[in-house]
Design an enzyme around this catalytic site. Structure first.
Site, short mmCIF file in Angstrom:
data_model
loop_
_atom_site.label_atom_id
_atom_site.label_comp_id
_atom_site.label_asym_id
_atom_site.label_seq_id
_atom_site.Cartn_x
_atom_site.Cartn_y
_atom_site.Cartn_z
N ASP A 145 -2.49 2.17 8.25
CA ASP A 145 -2.30 1.47 9.53
C ASP A 145 -1.57 0.15 9.29
O ASP A 145 -2.15 -0.92 9.43
CB ASP A 145 -3.64 1.25 10.25
CG ASP A 145 -4.61 0.42 9.43
OD1 ASP A 145 -4.48 0.39 8.19
OD2 ASP A 145 -5.50 -0.22 10.02
N GLY A 205 0.79 -1.23 0.00
CA GLY A 205 0.00 0.00 0.00
C GLY A 205 0.82 1.27 0.00
O GLY A 205 0.38 2.30 -0.51
#
Length: 313
Positions: free
Chosen positions: A185, A160
């Site tokens: 996260d 990501g």
């Protein structure tokens, strides 16, 4: 690097802080009827069983979301903070088959739930999900397929941190407006994740300075963990962007002898933080009202506390 599985931690007090903040942020952003591009850089499996082997092994949900279940009852309904009530209603929506909560929605499903509400469903929001873990990415794809959301949601098996670069700035909506929210996260199972978060945020602010960026991180005895919020504050300030930093510490339970028997509630993370760049102006008062009530239920002993600090540009 693939030892981390969020299923062990689903519904923990860290998830509660993360998703409470995410929902409150989205509530504000979704008041405006223009589309949002939303990105979850580390999406996980999407949905989690609280009565499954992973959650039962760690016991973290028992010290998190399951402790909040009683707040839904009529006796506490009149005094429940609006933002906390909103969060619990979202969790409740995934547990319609009985009174007990057995399903916990990860961030992808929390976001989709809000995208799909009646007042928002006609807006062409987009959700971009990244997950690199070979098992979790397959589970995520299967879970998302059940939503039949079509091109509204995309799942990419990719890091990501790298994938985010291809999405910023977001494509303009009709009328030319560009809006984006990014949730970052990672597991932080390797200490280089802290530097990757910082580098990704630096790049994101360069590409799209007006985006809303949410970073979750654990508060642990590691220099990188303590440096991260300080570095993000400096970065946002230098970019002349407002920021908000919220922390929740549930504390350490009092020793009663059960620790030696391996009680799950006596191990693991006790504190975490959320750092938001370009937060809605409403977020600080929302969290200042919700976190004391949250701590009253989740706090376990010495060291418990909460904090919200913010700086406008």
């Amino acid at each position: 690097m693939f030892s981390y599985r969020h299923a062990f931690h689903a519904g923990s007090h860290a998830d509660v802080l993360k998703h409470l903040t995410l929902i409150a942020t989205l509530r504000h952003l979704m008041q405006k009827p223009t589309p949002l591009t939303m990105v979850d850089t580390h999406a996980g499996a999407g949905l989690y069983r609280l009565d499954g082997d992973y959650a039962q092994t760690s016991g973290e949900a028992a010290g998190g979301i399951l402790r909040l279940a009683g707040l839904r009852q009529p006796a506490g309904a009149n005094t429940l903070n609006d933002a906390l009530a909103d969060y619990l209603e979202v969790i409740d929506a995934f547990n319609t088959e009985g009174k007990d909560w057995r399903i916990y929605p990860g961030s992808p499903f929390v976001i989709h739930h809000m995208m799909n509400q009646a007042e928002r469903s006609s807006v062409r929001d987009r959700l971009k999900l990244f997950e690199l873990h070979p098992t979790d990415s397959k589970t995520l794809e299967a879970n998302i397929a059940q939503l039949e959301a079509g091109r509204q949601i995309t799942v990419t098996v990719q890091d990501g941190f790298e994938g985010l670069k291809t999405l910023l700035p977001p494509p303009p909506a009709l009328g030319g407006s560009r809006r984006a929210l990014v949730l970052m996260d990672p597991s932080y199972e390797i200490k280089t994740d802290y530097a990757k978060v910082q580098a990704a945020m630096q790049d994101a602010l360069r590409r799209f300075p007006t985006g809303v960026y949410l970073v979750w991180y654990p508060i642990i005895a590691r220099p990188e963990a303590h440096d991260l919020p300080r570095r993000l504050k400096t970065m946002a300030t230098q970019a002349e962007r407002p920021w908000l930093h919220a922390t929740l510490s549930v504390g350490a339970p009092e020793a009663d002898g059960s620790e030696e028997h391996g009680s799950p509630e006596r191990r693991g993370l006790t504190s975490s933080g959320m750092f938001v760049i370009n937060p809605p102006h409403s977020l600080k008062p929302v969290l200042e009202a919700a976190l004391p009530q949250l701590l009253k239920t989740l706090g376990m002993g010495s060291g418990k506390g909460w904090q919200v600090e913010a700086q406008r540009s």
